[in-house]
Each structure stands twice: as structure tokens, then as C-alpha cells.
Design a protein around this motif. Structure first.
Motif: not given
Length: 142
Positions: A19-25, A71-75
Motif C-alpha cells: 500500500f501507500t501511506a502518507d508521510q505522517p503515517v 511529502e505525499g505517499r510512499a510505498p
């Protein structure tokens, strides 16, 4: 949902959540995992199995931290064992660090993110455990 574009795939006979998750997660999970590993290694002597577990948790924290500042999503790719340690680390971090005294805004945000992840992590763990059972049954039937 903190885990976007979630897919379960088979990898080496195990179910893996991709999945992808945002930076704060990602940042909150990496911080909780790193803290958890540090706390556990500072306690009494550990059995070999626990050391291996904690090294795997540290490697997972490093993988999540690889995208720190992006920033944004990463795998993210995790199996059921990874999710179990994420739950353990997030819960332990919150119970130890969520106190009534002053906390920086960054710490308050991290605690809020971790609190919002507990239930989705348990749901993800249940999905991965079911998928692992299906994969085990399929390989047994061959």
C-alpha cells in the motif's frame, strides 16, 4: 483509511500487504518502531529469537524511514509479522509517551496518528492472517 491502494499479494508463500501511506503515517510508525526497539534492547538479556525479532523491527523502521521528509505517499510492504510488531510498538509508545504533561506539537501529532492507526492495523493483521491461512491451505493441497 491510512493505507491507500491496499493490495494483498503472495510472496514466498506469505501474504504481503502492499500500500501507500502518507508521510505522517510513515514517520509516526518509524518513530514508534525505533523507540520500541531501543527500549526492548535496553532491558534485560534477550533470547536469540527476541533479538532476531527486534532486528527485523529495526529493519522495518529503517525501510519506513527511508522516505522521511518525502511529502505525499510512499510505498510500504509488510507481512503479518511486521504488522504485529507495528501494533506492539505503536501501543507501547502511546502508553508510555501519552502523558498529561507538556508535549511538543510534533509529539502530540505523532501520538494522534498512532492512535488513529491501531484499529486499521488490527484489521490489516486479520486480513493478512486469513490470506496466510489460504496460502498455507493451497500449498498443502499441492
Amino acid at each position: 483509511m491510512p493505507f491507500q491502494d491496499l493490495q494483498l499479494v503472495a510472496e514466498d508463500g506469505r501474504a504481503v500487504a502492499v500500500f501507500t501511506a502518507d508521510q505522517p503515517v510513515r514517520d509516526a510508525l518509524a518513530d514508534a518502531l525505533s523507540w520500541h526497539v531501543q527500549q526492548r534492547f535496553q532491558t534485560e538479556a534477550l533470547e536469540t529469537e527476541k533479538v532476531i525479532e527486534l532486528r527485523a523491527a529495526g529493519a522495518l523502521a529503517d525501510r519506513l524511514d527511508e522516505f522521511r521528509g518525502v511529502e505525499g505517499r510512499a510505498p510500504v510492504r509488510v507481512n503479518a509479522d511486521h504488522v504485529r510488531v507495528m501494533i506492539e510498538a505503536s501501543s507501547a509508545y502511546r502508553s508510555e509517551r501519552d502523558v498529561d504533561s507538556y508535549q511538543s506539537p510534533e509529539e502530540r501529532e505523532r501520538l494522534a496518528v498512532l492512535a488513529s492507526l491501531i484499529d486499521p492495523l488490527f484489521d490489516l493483521l486479520a486480513d493478512l492472517d486469513r490470506a496466510d491461512e489460504v496460502l498455507a491451505a493451497q500449498s498443502y493441497g499441492r
